[in-house]
Design an enzyme around this catalytic site. Structure first.
Site, PDB file in Angstrom:
ATOM      1  N   SER A   1     -70.692  44.913 -68.572  1.00 21.29           N
ATOM      2  CA  SER A   1     -70.914  45.613 -67.461  1.00 21.29           C
ATOM      3  C   SER A   1     -72.399  45.084 -67.061  1.00 21.29           C
ATOM      4  O   SER A   1     -73.358  45.274 -68.049  1.00 21.29           O
ATOM      5  CB  SER A   1     -70.975  47.019 -67.299  1.00 21.29           C
ATOM      6  OG  SER A   1     -71.260  47.403 -66.150  1.00 21.29           O
ATOM      7  N   ALA A   2     -72.845  44.713 -66.137  1.00 21.97           N
ATOM      8  CA  ALA A   2     -74.233  44.522 -65.686  1.00 21.97           C
ATOM      9  C   ALA A   2     -75.050  45.467 -65.690  1.00 21.97           C
ATOM     10  O   ALA A   2     -76.344  45.519 -66.072  1.00 21.97           O
ATOM     11  CB  ALA A   2     -74.349  43.643 -64.421  1.00 21.97           C
ATOM     12  N   HIS A   3     -74.639  46.480 -65.002  1.00 20.89           N
ATOM     13  CA  HIS A   3     -75.648  47.631 -64.613  1.00 20.89           C
ATOM     14  C   HIS A   3     -76.134  48.721 -65.931  1.00 20.89           C
ATOM     15  O   HIS A   3     -76.801  49.571 -65.842  1.00 20.89           O
ATOM     16  CB  HIS A   3     -75.068  48.623 -63.323  1.00 20.89           C
ATOM     17  CG  HIS A   3     -73.884  49.449 -63.898  1.00 20.89           C
ATOM     18  ND1 HIS A   3     -74.530  50.850 -64.268  1.00 20.89           N
ATOM     19  CD2 HIS A   3     -72.739  49.412 -63.996  1.00 20.89           C
ATOM     20  CE1 HIS A   3     -73.190  51.503 -64.604  1.00 20.89           C
ATOM     21  NE2 HIS A   3     -72.008  50.567 -64.536  1.00 20.89           N
TER      22      HIS A   3
ATOM     23  N   THR B   1     -65.089  48.573 -65.472  1.00 20.16           N
ATOM     24  CA  THR B   1     -63.758  49.192 -65.151  1.00 20.16           C
ATOM     25  C   THR B   1     -62.684  48.087 -64.776  1.00 20.16           C
ATOM     26  O   THR B   1     -61.426  48.250 -64.901  1.00 20.16           O
ATOM     27  CB  THR B   1     -64.075  50.373 -64.326  1.00 20.16           C
ATOM     28  OG1 THR B   1     -64.906  51.244 -64.336  1.00 20.16           O
ATOM     29  CG2 THR B   1     -62.749  51.086 -63.563  1.00 20.16           C
TER      30      THR B   1
ATOM     31  N   CYS C   1     -66.786  65.089 -64.690  1.00 20.13           N
ATOM     32  CA  CYS C   1     -66.442  66.214 -63.538  1.00 20.13           C
ATOM     33  C   CYS C   1     -65.129  65.279 -62.685  1.00 20.13           C
ATOM     34  O   CYS C   1     -65.245  64.070 -62.400  1.00 20.13           O
ATOM     35  CB  CYS C   1     -67.575  66.029 -62.701  1.00 20.13           C
ATOM     36  SG  CYS C   1     -67.336  67.132 -61.455  1.00 20.13           S
TER      37      CYS C   1
ATOM     38  N   ASN D   1     -69.996  55.306 -75.415  1.00 19.08           N
ATOM     39  CA  ASN D   1     -70.811  55.869 -74.258  1.00 19.08           C
ATOM     40  C   ASN D   1     -71.323  57.426 -74.452  1.00 19.08           C
ATOM     41  O   ASN D   1     -72.537  57.544 -74.242  1.00 19.08           O
ATOM     42  CB  ASN D   1     -70.134  55.956 -72.921  1.00 19.08           C
ATOM     43  CG  ASN D   1     -68.857  56.385 -72.847  1.00 19.08           C
ATOM     44  OD1 ASN D   1     -68.004  55.991 -73.521  1.00 19.08           O
ATOM     45  ND2 ASN D   1     -68.701  57.175 -72.099  1.00 19.08           N
TER      46      ASN D   1
ATOM     47  N   THR E   1     -63.947  36.702 -53.287  1.00 21.60           N
ATOM     48  CA  THR E   1     -65.090  35.981 -53.285  1.00 21.60           C
ATOM     49  C   THR E   1     -65.977  36.408 -54.369  1.00 21.60           C
ATOM     50  O   THR E   1     -66.434  37.520 -54.239  1.00 21.60           O
ATOM     51  CB  THR E   1     -65.721  35.870 -51.809  1.00 21.60           C
ATOM     52  OG1 THR E   1     -64.668  35.434 -51.053  1.00 21.60           O
ATOM     53  CG2 THR E   1     -66.973  35.076 -51.817  1.00 21.60           C
TER      54      THR E   1
ATOM     55  N   GLN F   1     -71.083  49.428 -73.102  1.00 21.47           N
ATOM     56  CA  GLN F   1     -72.227  50.120 -73.748  1.00 21.47           C
ATOM     57  C   GLN F   1     -73.008  49.653 -74.769  1.00 21.47           C
ATOM     58  O   GLN F   1     -74.012  49.910 -74.697  1.00 21.47           O
ATOM     59  CB  GLN F   1     -71.557  51.660 -74.233  1.00 21.47           C
ATOM     60  CG  GLN F   1     -72.340  52.705 -74.135  1.00 21.47           C
ATOM     61  CD  GLN F   1     -73.101  52.933 -72.602  1.00 21.47           C
ATOM     62  OE1 GLN F   1     -74.370  52.845 -72.334  1.00 21.47           O
ATOM     63  NE2 GLN F   1     -72.130  53.479 -71.882  1.00 21.47           N
TER      64      GLN F   1
HETATM   65  N1  PLP Z   1     -66.783  51.421 -70.860  1.00 19.91           N
HETATM   66  C1  PLP Z   1     -67.646  51.933 -71.115  1.00 19.91           C
HETATM   67  C2  PLP Z   1     -67.944  52.625 -72.890  1.00 19.91           C
HETATM   68  C3  PLP Z   1     -68.605  52.601 -70.466  1.00 19.91           C
HETATM   69  O1  PLP Z   1     -69.720  53.223 -70.788  1.00 19.91           O
HETATM   70  C4  PLP Z   1     -68.356  52.647 -68.857  1.00 19.91           C
HETATM   71  C5  PLP Z   1     -69.441  53.118 -68.157  1.00 19.91           C
HETATM   72  O2  PLP Z   1     -69.899  54.171 -68.308  1.00 19.91           O
HETATM   73  C6  PLP Z   1     -67.378  51.692 -68.662  1.00 19.91           C
HETATM   74  C7  PLP Z   1     -66.568  51.034 -69.550  1.00 19.91           C
HETATM   75  C8  PLP Z   1     -67.264  51.323 -67.132  1.00 19.91           C
HETATM   76  O3  PLP Z   1     -68.342  50.452 -66.809  1.00 19.91           O
HETATM   77  P1  PLP Z   1     -68.553  50.190 -65.098  1.00 19.91           P
HETATM   78  O4  PLP Z   1     -69.525  51.331 -64.698  1.00 19.91           O
HETATM   79  O5  PLP Z   1     -69.247  48.672 -65.085  1.00 19.91           O
HETATM   80  O6  PLP Z   1     -67.063  50.157 -64.455  1.00 19.91           O
END
Ligand code: PLP
Length: 346
Positions: A171-173, A72, A295, A131, A208, A153
């Site tokens: 994104s790492a998570h 994001t 939501c 996603n 940082t 994704q």
């Molecule tokens: N872009 C896509 C396609 C995603 O699925 C997501 C999270 O669901 C994001 C961006 C945002 O990722 P983050 O949670 O790292 O901000």
């Protein structure tokens, strides 16, 4: 009650090696990588080592990678940073982009929705995989446009190729790293200005760096090839699950069934059912799944990504997303099917 997690596209559990790397760094490498003393320089050394190994996995030069906190944030830095130069020139954007991409575009004044490509298009934004549906998309060929790819994704599920784009986010998570780190990759020469000013990240993202999370990400990146293989193996389970669900009613549909898709994702359109009610019933039965809805301030909005495929608002409210973790077993899928059948055929 034993829980079963089928919401991998929301987030995945971090890999033990990533957690361990982050834990060790939190204890031993807490110095600020910007400091010029030895402790700071030791942290800086590990930061740059991580940048090199992650960049090598993405086949990009390390200096082009910017560490930030999430996809994001990366999308906001990228899109807001391009806005002064490009925000009033024609842009073509995939309508099913994540809100993390659509929100920073709000002050762009000449946005068209793909597949329409306006004359003089200077920016193209097309996510690698959606996603909600798991549908994978090729980068549209637009001569002279800056091509932006959201790989949040796709990364860790399928191989990611950056040769046909100019900037991308990660994104790492979503791929086994620890929470709190994202990546922005940009080719040099884009008409981009920093949004969060500060000396870090070659003045491209002030703040940082979260070295423990970054080292956790570097550990997860080492396992990307195995992770993608484990995902590829999920396609058989996904197909079996979909075949069974489609047998239950001619009203049921799988979004993007015949399109290239992530191997772990099934977006089930269960006409006549509320996706939210199905999700809640499955939750009570021990299964974490998600709906195609988001939501917002307490009210559930139908998914814009599903409606962008041409479905009605009512249909968008009937979507349930099943997204499997690597290593999901046939046994778990058949347990889920049993529970889902009870919910939708009662
Ligand atoms: N872009 C896509 C396609 C995603 O699925 C997501 C999270 O669901 C994001 C961006 C945002 O990722 P983050 O949670 O790292 O901000």
């Amino acid at each position: 009650m034993r829980r079963h997690y089928f919401d991998a596209n929301a987030t995945v559990p971090p890999l033990p090696s990533a957690v361990e790397a982050a834990r060790r760094a939190s204890l031993d490498l807490w110095a600020n990588p910007t400091s010029t003393h030895r402790e700071g320089q030791a942290a800086r050394h590990r930061l740059e080592e991580a940048r090199r190994s992650i960049a090598a996995a993405l086949a990009v030069p390390p200096a082009q990678l910017v560490f930030c906190s999430s996809a994001t944030e990366a999308l906001h830095l990228l899109i807001r940073g391009l806005q002064p130069a490009l925000g009033s020139t024609p842009a073509a954007v995939f309508p099913g982009e994540h809100s993390a991409c659509l929100n920073p575009l709000k002050d762009w004044t000449a946005v068209s929705w793909l597949p329409e490509v306006p004359d003089g298009c200077a920016t193209v934004i097309q996510m690698a995989a959606n996603n909600e549906t798991g549908i994978r998309y090729a980068m549209p060929q637009v001569p002279d446009g800056i091509r932006i790819r959201d790989c949040a994704q796709a990364w860790g599920k399928v191989p990611v190729d950056l040769t046909d784009c100019d900037a991308a986010v990660f994104s790492a998570h979503k791929m086994g790293g620890v929470r709190g780190v994202g990546l922005l990759w940009m080719r040099p020469g884009l008409p981009w200005l920093p949004v969060m000013e500060g000396p870090q990240e070659r003045r491209r993202r002030g703040g940082t760096e979260d070295l423990p999370a970054i080292l956790g990400l570097a550990e997860a990146v080492k396992l990307l090839p195995e992770r993608c293989e484990a995902h590829a193996a999920l396609a058989t389970l996904r197909d079996a699950l979909e075949t069974e669900v489609l047998r239950w009613s001619p009203e049921f549909e799988v979004l993007g069934k015949d399109q290239p898709r992530l191997p772990n994702t099934s977006a089930l359109l269960l006409r006549g059912h509320s996706g939210e009610a199905v999700q809640m019933a499955l939750d009570l039965a021990g299964f974490a799944v998600s709906t195609g809805s988001a939501c917002h301030s307490g009210s559930v909005k139908p998914s814009h990504a599903v409606m962008a495929l041409g479905y009605s608002e009512a249909e968008a409210r009937s979507v349930v997303r099943i997204s499997m973790l690597p290593g999901t077993t046939e046994g778990e899928v058949s347990e889920l099917l049993k529970a889902l059948k009870k919910v939708v055929l009662r």
